[in-house]
Design an enzyme around this catalytic site. Sequence first.
Site, PDB file in Angstrom:
ATOM      1  N   SER A 125       1.754  -2.230   3.101  1.00 47.23           N
ATOM      2  CA  SER A 125       2.861  -3.129   2.759  1.00 47.23           C
ATOM      3  C   SER A 125       4.007  -2.943   3.734  1.00 47.23           C
ATOM      4  O   SER A 125       4.214  -1.840   4.266  1.00 47.23           O
ATOM      5  CB  SER A 125       3.331  -2.764   1.352  1.00 47.23           C
ATOM      6  OG  SER A 125       4.579  -3.342   1.085  1.00 47.23           O
ATOM      7  N   TYR A 150       6.010   3.719  -5.405  1.00 43.75           N
ATOM      8  CA  TYR A 150       4.935   2.797  -4.999  1.00 43.75           C
ATOM      9  C   TYR A 150       4.872   2.725  -3.477  1.00 43.75           C
ATOM     10  O   TYR A 150       3.802   2.889  -2.868  1.00 43.75           O
ATOM     11  CB  TYR A 150       5.183   1.395  -5.598  1.00 43.75           C
ATOM     12  CG  TYR A 150       4.574   0.292  -4.781  1.00 43.75           C
ATOM     13  CD1 TYR A 150       3.206   0.051  -4.830  1.00 43.75           C
ATOM     14  CD2 TYR A 150       5.360  -0.486  -3.926  1.00 43.75           C
ATOM     15  CE1 TYR A 150       2.642  -0.948  -4.049  1.00 43.75           C
ATOM     16  CE2 TYR A 150       4.807  -1.480  -3.148  1.00 43.75           C
ATOM     17  CZ  TYR A 150       3.446  -1.706  -3.202  1.00 43.75           C
ATOM     18  OH  TYR A 150       2.886  -2.677  -2.414  1.00 43.75           O
ATOM     19  N   LYS A 154       2.056   4.089  -0.256  1.00 46.80           N
ATOM     20  CA  LYS A 154       1.538   3.344   0.905  1.00 46.80           C
ATOM     21  C   LYS A 154       1.777   4.153   2.187  1.00 46.80           C
ATOM     22  O   LYS A 154       0.901   4.243   3.054  1.00 46.80           O
ATOM     23  CB  LYS A 154       2.210   1.973   1.014  1.00 46.80           C
ATOM     24  CG  LYS A 154       1.937   1.045  -0.160  1.00 46.80           C
ATOM     25  CD  LYS A 154       0.503   0.543  -0.192  1.00 46.80           C
ATOM     26  CE  LYS A 154       0.220  -0.375  -1.350  1.00 46.80           C
ATOM     27  NZ  LYS A 154      -1.201  -0.613  -1.587  1.00 46.80           N
TER      28      LYS A 154
HETATM   29  C1  UD1 Z   1       8.743  -6.167  -3.506  1.00 47.90           C
HETATM   30  C2  UD1 Z   1       8.566  -4.710  -3.159  1.00 47.90           C
HETATM   31  C3  UD1 Z   1       7.472  -4.551  -2.154  1.00 47.90           C
HETATM   32  C4  UD1 Z   1       6.196  -5.206  -2.604  1.00 47.90           C
HETATM   33  C5  UD1 Z   1       6.486  -6.671  -2.875  1.00 47.90           C
HETATM   34  C6  UD1 Z   1       5.246  -7.357  -3.415  1.00 47.90           C
HETATM   35  C7  UD1 Z   1      10.822  -3.675  -3.337  1.00 47.90           C
HETATM   36  C8  UD1 Z   1      11.874  -2.905  -2.634  1.00 47.90           C
HETATM   37  N1  UD1 Z   1       9.775  -4.101  -2.630  1.00 47.90           N
HETATM   38  O1  UD1 Z   1       9.291  -6.810  -2.380  1.00 47.90           O
HETATM   39  O2  UD1 Z   1       7.235  -3.189  -1.949  1.00 47.90           O
HETATM   40  O3  UD1 Z   1       5.200  -5.063  -1.628  1.00 47.90           O
HETATM   41  O4  UD1 Z   1       7.522  -6.786  -3.853  1.00 47.90           O
HETATM   42  O5  UD1 Z   1       5.359  -8.743  -3.268  1.00 47.90           O
HETATM   43  O6  UD1 Z   1      10.928  -3.917  -4.511  1.00 47.90           O
HETATM   44  N2  UD1 Z   1      14.593 -11.921  -6.437  1.00 47.90           N
HETATM   45  C9  UD1 Z   1      15.492 -12.590  -7.238  1.00 47.90           C
HETATM   46  N3  UD1 Z   1      15.173 -12.782  -8.560  1.00 47.90           N
HETATM   47  C10 UD1 Z   1      14.000 -12.346  -9.092  1.00 47.90           C
HETATM   48  C11 UD1 Z   1      13.079 -11.652  -8.268  1.00 47.90           C
HETATM   49  C12 UD1 Z   1      13.409 -11.448  -6.926  1.00 47.90           C
HETATM   50  O7  UD1 Z   1      16.562 -13.014  -6.795  1.00 47.90           O
HETATM   51  O8  UD1 Z   1      13.774 -12.524 -10.301  1.00 47.90           O
HETATM   52  C13 UD1 Z   1      14.917 -11.739  -4.986  1.00 47.90           C
HETATM   53  C14 UD1 Z   1      15.006 -10.315  -4.548  1.00 47.90           C
HETATM   54  O9  UD1 Z   1      16.305  -9.808  -4.718  1.00 47.90           O
HETATM   55  C15 UD1 Z   1      14.575 -10.420  -3.073  1.00 47.90           C
HETATM   56  C16 UD1 Z   1      13.576 -11.577  -3.082  1.00 47.90           C
HETATM   57  O10 UD1 Z   1      13.849 -12.321  -4.266  1.00 47.90           O
HETATM   58  O11 UD1 Z   1      15.660 -10.795  -2.268  1.00 47.90           O
HETATM   59  C17 UD1 Z   1      12.117 -11.124  -3.113  1.00 47.90           C
HETATM   60  O12 UD1 Z   1      11.916 -10.221  -4.186  1.00 47.90           O
HETATM   61  P1  UD1 Z   1      10.453  -9.767  -4.642  1.00 47.90           P
HETATM   62  O13 UD1 Z   1       9.588 -10.943  -4.815  1.00 47.90           O
HETATM   63  O14 UD1 Z   1      10.616  -8.858  -5.816  1.00 47.90           O
HETATM   64  O15 UD1 Z   1       9.882  -8.974  -3.391  1.00 47.90           O
HETATM   65  P2  UD1 Z   1      10.526  -7.746  -2.547  1.00 47.90           P
HETATM   66  O16 UD1 Z   1      11.573  -7.074  -3.309  1.00 47.90           O
HETATM   67  O17 UD1 Z   1      10.843  -8.242  -1.194  1.00 47.90           O
END
Ligand code: UD1
Length: 338
Positions: A125, A150, A154
Site C-alpha cells: 500500500s 495496519y 505492510k
Molecule cells: C486509507 C488508509 C490506507 C489504506 C486505504 C485503503 C489511512 C492513513 N490510510 O487511505 O492505508 O490503504 O485507506 O483504501 O487511513 N474522507 C472523508 N470522509 C470520509 C472518508 C474519507 O472526508 O467519510 C477523506 C479523507 O479525509 C481523505 C480521503 O477522503 O482525505 C480518502 O480517505 P480514505 O478513503 O479513508 O483513504 P485514505 O485515508 O487515503
Amino acid sequence: MKKVLVTGGLGFIGSEAVICLIENGYEPIIIDNLYNAKLAVLDRIEEITHVRPKFYQVDCTKYEETKAVFEENDIDSVIHFAGYKAVGESTQKPIEYYENNLGSALTVLKIMKEKDVKNFIFSSSATVYGVPERVPLYETDPVGNATNPYGETKVMIERILEDVSKANPSMNICLLRYFNPIGAHASGLLGEDPNGLPNNLMPYVSQVAIGKLPFLRVFGDDYKTVDGTGVRDYIHVVDLAEGHVAALNHLATNPGLVVYNLGTGKGTSVLELVHAFEEANGIKIHYQIMPRRPGDIDENFANVDKAFNELGWKAKLTITDACRDSYNFQKKNPNGIE
Ligand code: UD1
C-alpha cells in the site's frame, strides 16, 4: 494453464484479480477464510467469467491447511491479498493485526520455500510511504513510519520480502503499492462491501447516494490542497486488477525483487470526487465539513512511470467510470453482497 494461488481471493481487490487472471488465461486457485468476504462472491465470479475457480475456505495463517492446498495443486505463483485492512481497527487491535498479517505472509512464504514455488506478488500500500515529504511518490522514496499498525504490517512484510529475496535470489517477488482503490466491476455484481459504517471515502459516498447514510462527513477543508480537502490518487479496481496480471507476466522474466506503484498519477480532492460522483450519476450528495480525521495527510499521489515503462501497464479508467461503477454496485447491492 498456470495455476495462481490467490489468498484473499474473494475480497474487493482479490475477486477482481481472479476475474482478470481468468480472462488472461491463468487458472486462479482461491484461498479465503471468509473473515471479510462472502461465499456468494464465488457465484458472482462464475456468473461473470463462466468459470468457477477452485476455492478453499482456509485461513492462510494455518500451516497444515494451507500446505494441503499446495499439495493438491501444482501452484506456479502466489498473489497474497489476505490480510486485515481497517486502519482505525488496527490501532485498537494491534496484536491481532501483526499476528494475522505477518503470520499469513510468513506461513505462505514458508510453504512456498518448501514446495519450491518462486513467484510471489504482495498487496502492499502507499501507506508504506508514511507522511510524504513531497508528491508524486516514487518507488525509491523512503519507506517506513506508517501512521498505524495496519500500515506497519505492510512495511514489515515488505522488509521481510527483501530479506527473503536476498536469501533466495532465484525467487521473483513483486511489491505492488496500491494507492486508493475505488470503483466496482461494470456488471454491478462485485464491488466494495464493507462491514458496518464505511471507513473509506467512496463506499461512504455510495451509501449516501442510495440514502442509506444521511450525508458525507468531509474530514477537514483546511489542508494545503486545491480546495482545502484531502487529495488522493483514486484508482479503479479493474485497472488495479490488471496491474497484477501485468506484474505476473513480468515475473516470468526472473526480475528478482521489484516494486511498483499502482495508481493513476493524478490527485483528486474529496470535493472533486463528490462532484464527479454527482455528475456521473445525476444525483446530489449532501455533505458537511467536519474536523480533520487524525492521521490524515494533505496530499498523496503516485508517479506511475515505472509500472508503465517496465510492465506496460497504466490505469485506463477515469474517476467518472469509478463513480458510475461504484454507484451501480451500491444500487444493485444496497445491503452488500448477500
Ligand atoms: C486509507 C488508509 C490506507 C489504506 C486505504 C485503503 C489511512 C492513513 N490510510 O487511505 O492505508 O490503504 O485507506 O483504501 O487511513 N474522507 C472523508 N470522509 C470520509 C472518508 C474519507 O472526508 O467519510 C477523506 C479523507 O479525509 C481523505 C480521503 O477522503 O482525505 C480518502 O480517505 P480514505 O478513503 O479513508 O483513504 P485514505 O485515508 O487515503
